[in-house]
Design a protein around this motif. Structure first.
Motif, PDB file in Angstrom:
ATOM      1  N   SER A 136       0.908  -1.265   0.195  1.00  6.03           N
ATOM      2  CA  SER A 136      -0.289  -0.246  -0.197  1.00  6.03           C
ATOM      3  C   SER A 136       0.985   1.374   0.167  1.00  6.03           C
ATOM      4  N   ILE A 137       0.215   1.915  -1.039  1.00  2.00           N
ATOM      5  CA  ILE A 137       1.206   3.666  -1.122  1.00  2.00           C
ATOM      6  C   ILE A 137      -0.059   4.390  -1.041  1.00  2.00           C
ATOM      7  N   ASP A 138       0.498   5.609   0.199  1.00  2.00           N
ATOM      8  CA  ASP A 138      -0.336   6.370   0.248  1.00  2.00           C
ATOM      9  C   ASP A 138       0.951   7.617   0.137  1.00  2.00           C
ATOM     10  N   ASN A 139       0.618   8.712  -1.214  1.00  2.00           N
ATOM     11  CA  ASN A 139       1.314   9.601  -1.436  1.00  2.00           C
ATOM     12  C   ASN A 139       0.488  11.304  -0.385  1.00  2.00           C
ATOM     13  N   LEU A 140      -0.569  10.817  -0.198  1.00  2.00           N
ATOM     14  CA  LEU A 140      -1.205  12.229   0.209  1.00  2.00           C
ATOM     15  C   LEU A 140      -2.491  12.886  -0.702  1.00  2.00           C
ATOM     16  N   GLU A 141      -2.509  11.906  -2.539  1.00  2.00           N
ATOM     17  CA  GLU A 141      -3.490  12.419  -2.737  1.00  2.00           C
ATOM     18  C   GLU A 141      -4.282  11.487  -4.064  1.00  2.00           C
ATOM     19  N   VAL A 142      -3.917   9.769  -3.552  1.00  2.00           N
ATOM     20  CA  VAL A 142      -4.212   8.735  -4.061  1.00  2.00           C
ATOM     21  C   VAL A 142      -3.833   8.105  -2.900  1.00  2.00           C
ATOM     22  N   GLN A 143      -4.400   6.853  -2.747  1.00  2.34           N
ATOM     23  CA  GLN A 143      -4.022   5.509  -2.291  1.00  2.34           C
ATOM     24  C   GLN A 143      -4.404   4.382  -2.767  1.00  2.34           C
ATOM     25  N   GLN A 144      -3.017   3.398  -2.746  1.00  2.00           N
ATOM     26  CA  GLN A 144      -3.030   2.911  -4.026  1.00  2.00           C
ATOM     27  C   GLN A 144      -2.344   1.728  -3.752  1.00  2.00           C
ATOM     28  N   VAL A 145      -3.037   0.169  -3.758  1.00  2.00           N
ATOM     29  CA  VAL A 145      -2.424  -1.210  -3.185  1.00  2.00           C
ATOM     30  C   VAL A 145      -1.927  -1.650  -4.765  1.00  2.00           C
ATOM     31  N   TYR A 146      -1.136  -2.466  -4.426  1.00  2.00           N
ATOM     32  CA  TYR A 146      -0.581  -3.294  -5.265  1.00  2.00           C
ATOM     33  C   TYR A 146       0.258  -4.482  -5.474  1.00  2.00           C
ATOM     34  N   LEU A 147       0.033  -5.437  -5.611  1.00  2.00           N
ATOM     35  CA  LEU A 147      -0.025  -7.196  -5.949  1.00  2.00           C
ATOM     36  C   LEU A 147       1.673  -7.339  -6.645  1.00  2.00           C
ATOM     37  N   ILE A 148       2.691  -7.472  -6.375  1.00  2.00           N
ATOM     38  CA  ILE A 148       4.128  -7.854  -6.349  1.00  2.00           C
ATOM     39  C   ILE A 148       3.928  -9.700  -6.186  1.00  2.00           C
ATOM     40  N   LYS A 149       4.437  -9.738  -7.993  1.00  2.00           N
ATOM     41  CA  LYS A 149       4.551 -11.121  -7.833  1.00  2.00           C
ATOM     42  C   LYS A 149       6.022 -11.298  -9.113  1.00  2.00           C
ATOM     43  N   ASN A 150       7.033 -12.204  -8.813  1.00  2.00           N
ATOM     44  CA  ASN A 150       8.130 -12.155  -9.720  1.00  2.00           C
ATOM     45  C   ASN A 150       8.664 -11.067 -10.341  1.00  2.00           C
ATOM     46  N   ASN A 151       8.638  -9.963  -9.349  1.00  2.00           N
ATOM     47  CA  ASN A 151       9.345  -8.581  -8.943  1.00  2.00           C
ATOM     48  C   ASN A 151       8.099  -7.679 -10.467  1.00  2.00           C
ATOM     49  N   HIS A 163      -6.196   4.000   3.293  1.00  2.00           N
ATOM     50  CA  HIS A 163      -6.022   2.431   3.415  1.00  2.00           C
ATOM     51  C   HIS A 163      -5.273   1.911   4.135  1.00  2.00           C
ATOM     52  N   SER A 164      -4.753   0.708   4.412  1.00  2.00           N
ATOM     53  CA  SER A 164      -4.077  -0.006   4.983  1.00  2.00           C
ATOM     54  C   SER A 164      -4.519  -1.530   4.771  1.00  2.00           C
ATOM     55  N   ILE A 165      -3.433  -1.949   4.323  1.00  2.00           N
ATOM     56  CA  ILE A 165      -3.503  -3.118   4.129  1.00  2.00           C
ATOM     57  C   ILE A 165      -3.137  -4.795   5.950  1.00  2.00           C
ATOM     58  N   ASP A 166      -2.929  -5.964   5.878  1.00  4.93           N
ATOM     59  CA  ASP A 166      -3.122  -6.397   7.348  1.00  4.93           C
ATOM     60  C   ASP A 166      -3.605  -7.401   7.016  1.00  4.93           C
ATOM     61  N   GLU A 167      -2.832  -8.525   7.613  1.00  3.65           N
ATOM     62  CA  GLU A 167      -2.618  -9.802   7.297  1.00  3.65           C
ATOM     63  C   GLU A 167      -3.161 -10.762   6.046  1.00  3.65           C
ATOM     64  N   TRP A 168      -2.712 -11.071   5.838  1.00  4.68           N
ATOM     65  CA  TRP A 168      -2.648 -12.362   5.041  1.00  4.68           C
ATOM     66  C   TRP A 168      -3.174 -13.449   5.494  1.00  4.68           C
ATOM     67  N   SER A 169      -4.132 -14.291   4.641  1.00  7.95           N
ATOM     68  CA  SER A 169      -5.016 -15.944   4.844  1.00  7.95           C
ATOM     69  C   SER A 169      -3.731 -16.883   5.160  1.00  7.95           C
TER      70      SER A 169
END
Length: 400
Positions: A136-151, A163-169
């Motif tokens: 999750s990235i907060d730049n004070l203008e918009v909140q973004q959530v990314y998924l990263i796999k294989n770079n 927004h805030s992310i928390d805890e994988w299943s």
């Protein structure tokens, strides 16, 4: 797995009892103190913190231990990677730090959409297998959530609000998101009126789990992935009458029910049918455990001081927690890390903090690792056995 991340661009590395907008599970506290150095194994006076029930009065069979992950017995090899967000001119670089080897590598780069000169902050949340990252990235203008796999980074959410992310299943199929994007209350003072969402890691599709007007924070999955425990209610620590309650719901948001009321913090599952949590009452704090089907909470530890954060061993049998004496903000204070068996026995202190922790947790073979910040001395990694024995200590040299 609880989040393990260096918030290089956010002061949310501090430990505290209740949430803020920056990090819903361990929010901002900026202590102005220098604790007196202590030695491993040193114990506080029992007047300050004591088990409240003898071991015989808590039936061990009421907790079904969950199996610990396989381990070859080498404590350093079990320590997970720690992640750092580093802001460059037009991008954010996600860096993985291997604490065991001290090696560092770039994982992915995300382009910035913020205005020039504006700082960002965020969170990196690794999946249980460490192969996928939620960011999750907060730049004070918009909140973004990314998924990263294989770079490679994939944007799955971009919206206004907090927004805030928390805890994988446990199976790594989904992770939890706190967000104000679908309500008009936003944040007031130290309270954000979060709703809880479940995000499918394969598709990025979100499922809204809560829809109340009360703020919800600090959600954790049960070991079997079938239930979610979370806190609901006022979480502004500046209001004396304010304090969250402990709730439980199914993983799809159904069958929501209240488990414990008033000033609850830091819930963790011991097993699919047992939860442990901290509760504050006036100047006292206690650790309790309660069955997921309700009933009377059983006390594990009681203190005349604050309990700030907890970590539970993978088998659910030992708790590590941070005990604080003093206010920190207006007077000198001492923070110490204790370990205690879930039946209240074998209480001991293993480390006295001179500052706050950047990251900490248990390994699969029941070793407690602590990553200390590089405030006025080199950054250090300490590894303790569950009995309080210091078994490894090394300096971590990070690249600038």
């Amino acid at each position: 797995m609880r989040r393990i991340v260096l918030l290089h661009l956010c002061v949310a590395m501090a430990l505290a009892a209740f949430p803020t907008a920056c990090d819903p599970s361990e929010p901002v506290v900026k202590p102005s103190y220098s604790a007196v150095a202590g030695s491993p194994g040193e114990t506080l006076s029992p007047v300050l913190i004591t088990p409240t029930l003898p071991a015989a009065s808590i039936t061990p069979t009421t907790v079904t231990p969950r199996p610990a992950p396989a381990s070859d017995g080498a404590p350093m090899r079990d320590i997970p990677l720690v992640y750092d967000l580093r802001q460059k001119e037009n991008e954010v670089v996600i860096v993985a730090l291997d604490l065991a080897s001290g090696e560092e590598r770039s994982v992915a780069t995300i382009p910035l959409t913020t205005s020039a000169g504006m700082s960002i902050y965020g969170t990196v949340l690794p999946a249980p297998d460490q192969k996928t990252l939620a960011v999750s990235i907060d730049n004070l203008e918009v909140q973004q959530v990314y998924l990263i796999k294989n770079n490679k980074a994939r944007l799955i959410l971009s919206a206004e609000g907090e927004h805030s992310i928390d805890e994988w299943s446990p199976d790594g199929a989904r992770f939890l998101l706190f967000s104000t994007k679908d309500n008009d209350q936003g944040c007031m003072q130290q309270t954000c009126f979060f709703d809880i969402y479940s995000i499918d890691a394969a598709t990025g599709v979100e499922t809204r789990l809560t829809t109340t007007t009360d703020p919800e924070v600090d959600a954790v999955w049960s070991p079997d992935g079938k239930q979610i425990a979370f806190l609901r209610g006022c979480v502004d620590i500046s209001i004396d009458e304010c304090g969250p309650d402990l709730y439980l719901m199914n993983a799809d948001g159904s069958d929501e029910r209240l488990l414990a009321e008033g000033w609850i913090a830091s819930p963790h599952f011991l097993s699919p049918d047992q939860i442990v949590y901290a509760q504050h009452a006036g100047e006292r704090a206690s650790i309790y455990r309660i069955a997921t089907n309700g009933g009377t909470p059983q006390s594990v530890v009681e203190a005349d001081t604050d309990i700030l954060g907890m970590r539970v061993t993978p088998d659910g049998q030992t708790i590590a927690f941070i005990n604080q004496r003093g206010e920190c903000r207006f007077e000198p204070c001492v923070r110490e890390i204790y370990v205690v068996a879930i039946d209240g026995s074998n209480l001991r202190t293993i480390h006295r903090l001179d500052s706050w922790l950047q990251a900490w947790g248990w390994t699969g073979n029941r070793h407690l690792w602590l990553l200390l910040p590089a405030d006025s001395s080199p950054q250090q990694l300490l590894v303790y056995a569950a009995d309080g024995t210091l078994i490894d200590k090394r300096v971590i040299k990070q690249q600038p």
